[in-house]
Design a protein around this motif. Sequence first.
Motif, PDB file in Angstrom:
ATOM      1  N   VAL A 184       0.839  -1.210   0.000  1.00 42.94           N
ATOM      2  CA  VAL A 184       0.000   0.000   0.000  1.00 42.94           C
ATOM      3  C   VAL A 184       0.870   1.255   0.000  1.00 42.94           C
ATOM      4  CG1 VAL A 184      -1.610   1.363   1.387  1.00 42.94           C
ATOM      5  CG2 VAL A 184      -2.034  -1.057   1.007  1.00 42.94           C
ATOM      6  N   ALA A 185       1.945   1.248   0.763  1.00 45.28           N
ATOM      7  CA  ALA A 185       2.851   2.408   0.787  1.00 45.28           C
ATOM      8  C   ALA A 185       3.441   2.649  -0.599  1.00 45.28           C
ATOM      9  CB  ALA A 185       3.967   2.185   1.810  1.00 45.28           C
ATOM     10  N   ALA A 186       3.864   1.567  -1.259  1.00 43.99           N
ATOM     11  CA  ALA A 186       4.424   1.694  -2.610  1.00 43.99           C
ATOM     12  C   ALA A 186       3.385   2.235  -3.588  1.00 43.99           C
ATOM     13  CB  ALA A 186       4.944   0.332  -3.075  1.00 43.99           C
ATOM     14  N   GLU A 187       2.167   1.707  -3.479  1.00 41.59           N
ATOM     15  CA  GLU A 187       1.106   2.142  -4.383  1.00 41.59           C
ATOM     16  C   GLU A 187       0.775   3.616  -4.161  1.00 41.59           C
ATOM     17  OE1 GLU A 187      -3.562   0.990  -4.990  1.00 41.59           O
ATOM     18  OE2 GLU A 187      -2.088  -0.643  -5.075  1.00 41.59           O
ATOM     19  N   ALA A 188       0.706   4.038  -2.908  1.00 43.89           N
ATOM     20  CA  ALA A 188       0.347   5.420  -2.596  1.00 43.89           C
ATOM     21  C   ALA A 188       1.408   6.393  -3.105  1.00 43.89           C
ATOM     22  CB  ALA A 188       0.161   5.583  -1.088  1.00 43.89           C
ATOM     23  N   LEU A 189       2.667   6.077  -2.881  1.00 43.19           N
ATOM     24  CA  LEU A 189       3.733   6.993  -3.317  1.00 43.19           C
ATOM     25  C   LEU A 189       3.860   7.002  -4.838  1.00 43.19           C
ATOM     26  CD1 LEU A 189       6.397   6.315  -0.541  1.00 43.19           C
ATOM     27  CD2 LEU A 189       4.856   8.283  -0.767  1.00 43.19           C
ATOM     28  N   ARG A 207       2.825  11.008   6.658  1.00 46.32           N
ATOM     29  CA  ARG A 207       3.493   9.970   7.446  1.00 46.32           C
ATOM     30  C   ARG A 207       2.999   9.904   8.885  1.00 46.32           C
ATOM     31  NH1 ARG A 207       9.791  11.653   7.967  1.00 46.32           N
ATOM     32  NH2 ARG A 207       9.838   9.587   8.930  1.00 46.32           N
ATOM     33  N   ASP A 208       2.647  11.037   9.477  1.00 49.37           N
ATOM     34  CA  ASP A 208       2.208  11.054  10.865  1.00 49.37           C
ATOM     35  C   ASP A 208       0.696  11.187  11.014  1.00 49.37           C
ATOM     36  OD1 ASP A 208       4.821  10.846  11.888  1.00 49.37           O
ATOM     37  OD2 ASP A 208       5.126  13.001  11.659  1.00 49.37           O
ATOM     38  N   GLY A 209      -0.021  11.131   9.891  1.00 45.21           N
ATOM     39  CA  GLY A 209      -1.469  11.248   9.938  1.00 45.21           C
ATOM     40  C   GLY A 209      -2.154   9.898   9.993  1.00 45.21           C
ATOM     41  N   ALA A 210      -3.459   9.897   9.750  1.00 44.33           N
ATOM     42  CA  ALA A 210      -4.252   8.675   9.835  1.00 44.33           C
ATOM     43  C   ALA A 210      -3.804   7.635   8.806  1.00 44.33           C
ATOM     44  CB  ALA A 210      -5.733   9.006   9.641  1.00 44.33           C
ATOM     45  N   GLY A 211      -3.196   8.100   7.721  1.00 44.22           N
ATOM     46  CA  GLY A 211      -2.741   7.176   6.691  1.00 44.22           C
ATOM     47  C   GLY A 211      -1.336   6.651   6.906  1.00 44.22           C
ATOM     48  N   GLY A 212      -0.683   7.082   7.971  1.00 43.62           N
ATOM     49  CA  GLY A 212       0.681   6.640   8.222  1.00 43.62           C
ATOM     50  C   GLY A 212       0.752   5.205   8.714  1.00 43.62           C
ATOM     51  N   SER A 213       1.941   4.627   8.624  1.00 42.10           N
ATOM     52  CA  SER A 213       2.185   3.273   9.127  1.00 42.10           C
ATOM     53  C   SER A 213       3.686   3.108   9.344  1.00 42.10           C
ATOM     54  CB  SER A 213       1.691   2.219   8.134  1.00 42.10           C
ATOM     55  OG  SER A 213       2.491   2.214   6.954  1.00 42.10           O
ATOM     56  N   TRP A 214       4.038   2.093  10.097  1.00 37.08           N
ATOM     57  CA  TRP A 214       5.454   1.782  10.320  1.00 37.08           C
ATOM     58  C   TRP A 214       6.140   1.507   8.981  1.00 37.08           C
ATOM     59  CZ3 TRP A 214       9.274  -1.808   9.536  1.00 37.08           C
ATOM     60  CH2 TRP A 214      10.374  -1.781  10.416  1.00 37.08           C
ATOM     61  N   MET A 215       5.467   0.781   8.101  1.00 41.21           N
ATOM     62  CA  MET A 215       6.069   0.425   6.815  1.00 41.21           C
ATOM     63  C   MET A 215       6.266   1.663   5.943  1.00 41.21           C
ATOM     64  SD  MET A 215       6.647  -2.739   7.204  1.00 41.21           S
ATOM     65  CE  MET A 215       7.169  -3.237   5.563  1.00 41.21           C
ATOM     66  N   LEU A 216       5.291   2.556   5.945  1.00 38.58           N
ATOM     67  CA  LEU A 216       5.450   3.799   5.184  1.00 38.58           C
ATOM     68  C   LEU A 216       6.605   4.612   5.754  1.00 38.58           C
ATOM     69  CD1 LEU A 216       4.471   5.904   3.091  1.00 38.58           C
ATOM     70  CD2 LEU A 216       2.958   6.807   4.879  1.00 38.58           C
ATOM     71  N   ASP A 217       6.675   4.710   7.079  1.00 39.35           N
ATOM     72  CA  ASP A 217       7.700   5.527   7.717  1.00 39.35           C
ATOM     73  C   ASP A 217       9.097   4.996   7.428  1.00 39.35           C
ATOM     74  OD1 ASP A 217       8.249   7.763   9.622  1.00 39.35           O
ATOM     75  OD2 ASP A 217       9.155   6.150  10.782  1.00 39.35           O
ATOM     76  N   LYS A 218       9.273   3.666   7.499  1.00 39.11           N
ATOM     77  CA  LYS A 218      10.596   3.079   7.335  1.00 39.11           C
ATOM     78  C   LYS A 218      10.973   2.860   5.866  1.00 39.11           C
ATOM     79  CE  LYS A 218      11.082   2.781  11.769  1.00 39.11           C
ATOM     80  NZ  LYS A 218      11.945   3.755  12.476  1.00 39.11           N
ATOM     81  N   TYR A 219      10.007   2.479   5.044  1.00 38.41           N
ATOM     82  CA  TYR A 219      10.327   2.140   3.657  1.00 38.41           C
ATOM     83  C   TYR A 219      10.018   3.260   2.670  1.00 38.41           C
ATOM     84  CZ  TYR A 219      11.460  -2.703   4.706  1.00 38.41           C
ATOM     85  OH  TYR A 219      12.069  -3.847   5.187  1.00 38.41           O
TER      86      TYR A 219
END
Length: 288
Positions: A184-189, A207-219
Amino acid sequence: MSSPKITFIGAGAIGLPMAVRAAAAGTVTAVDTSAERLAEASAQGLHTAHSFAPDSPPDVVMVMVATAQQAAAVLNGPEGIYAKAGRDAVVVVLSTIGPEAMQKLAAERPSGGPALLDVPVTGGIPGAVAGTLTLFASGDQDAIERIRPVLETMGKVVFSGPNLGDGQSYKIVNQLLATSQLVVAAEALAFAERLGLDTSSVFEAVRDGAGGSWMLDKYGPRMLNGTTDIAARVDIFLKDAALVDETAQRVSFDGQMIATTVSVLERAVAHGLAPLDASSVIDVYRQA
């Protein structure tokens, strides 16, 4: 258990830093079939061996191999861990192999054999290096407590249940989240790129909002900036996602999210991304 003798089977990209961490609690012998890996382990101050043939039985045996088949091979047989470790040893399966495979390994343990624990881990190579993994420990709680000082050198121990396979089930839930959130992080970016947006600004905004995640933050930064170092390979993510999918099918769970995730990761492998860092999965969308 004071200064235990520890045998660590599997000195790979995640196994070696875990073994180095474990050396803070005892004397570690790293076992691997790769001469290159053993040389790295020796350079890190560990004892090394090409096979599990201890001069004296170890107190703790840790198994960090890639597949259930490899785990079964090192545990069973006349030269396997069950036969050679000694009945007072504690054998720890750290690999992600799924609850069904773990239960099979438990059923194959000989009567009077060493204690067996199910302790898959999450946190990837960075977590292994930093000693910040999460360890989903299941099995006999007394045995877990006996080796807790060893486990805690590698990260946070979470008791996941009394049954062998409970830890694997925790890890399967974790991997459903981790693998799908990576995709999902890859698709969104990639979507932000297609919209012509400044992707770095988008990343910082979400990154820090409702759509954020550990995977988005790190990857996310790795996806946007590119990377040559590897936190976790694409094919390992696919292996774990496929294991989640297989487990879901076995318990008749309609896992639509994981099925989609497997499909995207299979496309990544078909694009030749298998040995690259998992952040490269964004190229599936860039090439579409």
